[in-house]
Design a protein around this motif. Structure first.
Motif, mmCIF file in Angstrom:
data_model
loop_
_atom_site.group_PDB
_atom_site.id
_atom_site.type_symbol
_atom_site.label_atom_id
_atom_site.label_comp_id
_atom_site.label_asym_id
_atom_site.label_seq_id
_atom_site.Cartn_x
_atom_site.Cartn_y
_atom_site.Cartn_z
ATOM 1 N N TRP A 229 0.839 -1.187 0.000
ATOM 2 C CA TRP A 229 0.000 0.000 0.000
ATOM 3 C C TRP A 229 0.881 1.247 0.000
ATOM 4 O O TRP A 229 1.834 1.343 0.767
ATOM 5 N N LEU A 230 0.534 2.158 -0.884
ATOM 6 C CA LEU A 230 1.285 3.404 -0.950
ATOM 7 C C LEU A 230 0.980 4.282 0.258
ATOM 8 O O LEU A 230 -0.120 4.248 0.809
ATOM 9 N N TRP A 235 -0.024 8.151 -3.021
ATOM 10 C CA TRP A 235 -1.191 7.951 -3.872
ATOM 11 C C TRP A 235 -1.452 9.202 -4.711
ATOM 12 O O TRP A 235 -1.854 9.119 -5.874
#
Length: 318
Positions: A229-230, A235
């Protein structure tokens, strides 16, 4: 990260590799506007490279490229859907294996370039990558059967001298990492030549479709293993990267609708100026004198090969 001889949009700009279908029959030759669009597109691709370096320093390049290609694949599908024949026409290729090879080459080139951005910086990576159009000229004989005269061979030789000026043989640590953009330049050159080869039988939209869709499939097989997950801010950077890529591709298509590729290609070199400014001002890259001199030599040699190709097209006897 955001494209070799005049180049069509599938193998240009000279310092960056957009995969965009060319329009070989411009309906409205508005060269001045097209040049402005090309310069703006070069800026967009330079910003794209800056974002790629930013994300590539925190995440695996294959993962970054995978997310980019997912967005690119949706962009391709949306564009194809608006074309006559739609998806059914776009998927029909007379050279499916070459199209897959093209897609794999472009994906690999983008991944390697992001790795080079992180290790070498934007300035030196692009200074070396500018050799790609000269590699196209050198390989157009064995791959496409085109005749390369002594003038262009001389320009190719001078271009490689420029690369040696950038590399400064003897600096072993730098020379090892400098192989990354050299490999990427070779891959991009072969990709561009294969693009020209398949264009003899496949319409541009077919090549565009295979580049985006099969590229996305290939990079997903690699990038999915590096999924994470960024961070929230990343994002934002990723979304901006994808939007810049789509905008750049669209503007490139528009530019080549308005003017001939041979008139626009020299202005693609402005990306080297933009990316150097971003590298120095944002990332603190060092703009060394030998890099400036070497890049100038390579760009000059590349512009000469473009000029000779244009002269040859206008006067076949040359």
């Amino acid at each position: 990260m955001s494209e070799e001889t005049p180049q069509n949009p599938l193998n240009a700009p000279a310092t960056r590799a957009p995969a965009v279908p060319p329009n070989n029959n411009p309906i409205d030759d508005r060269t001045g506007l097209a040049i402005m669009i090309m310069c703006g597109t070069s800026l967009i691709f330079a910003l794209q490279d800056g974002l790629s370096r930013q994300l590539g320093s925190s995440y695996a390049p294959t993962f970054v490229v995978m997310l980019r290609y997912w967005f690119f694949a949706f962009f391709v599908l949306a564009l194809v859907a608006r074309q006559p024949g739609g998806l059914r026409r776009a998927i029909r290729s007379r050279h499916p294996y070459l199209q897959i090879t093209r897609a794999l080459l472009l994906v690999g080139e983008v991944v390697i370039m992001i790795e080079a951005f992180v290790r070498l910086g934007l300035v030196e990576t692009h200074a070396i990558f500018t050799i790609s159009p000269l590699l196209v000229a050198a390989l157009s004989g064995p791959i496409l059967g085109e005749k390369v005269g002594w003038r262009r061979w001389t320009a190719i030789f001078i271009g490689f001298v420029g690369i040696l000026i950038v590399l400064q043989p003897g600096r072993s640590a730098f020379a090892t990492e400098a192989m990354l953009p050299l490999i990427a330049a070779l891959m991009f050159a072969v990709y561009g030549l294969l693009t020209r080869y398949v264009s003899r039988a496949d319409p541009a939209i077919v090549s565009f479709f295979w580049t985006g869709i099969f590229g996305a499939v290939a990079i997903t097989a690699l990038g999915i293993w590096h999924w994470e997950w960024l961070a929230p801010i990343d994002w934002v950077w990723m979304a901006l990267l994808c939007m810049l890529a789509a905008t750049g591709h669209y503007l490139l298509i528009r530019a080549y609708e308005l003017a001939e590729a041979s008139a626009l290609q020299p202005f693609a070199y402005t990306q080297l100026v933009w990316v150097s400014a971003i590298g120095v001002l944002v990332f603190g890259d060092e703009l060394r004198l030998n890099v400036v001199i070497g890049a100038t030599v390579v760009v000059g040699a590349g512009l000469f090969t473009l000029w000779r190709e244009r002269q040859k097209a206008q006067q076949p006897g040359l």
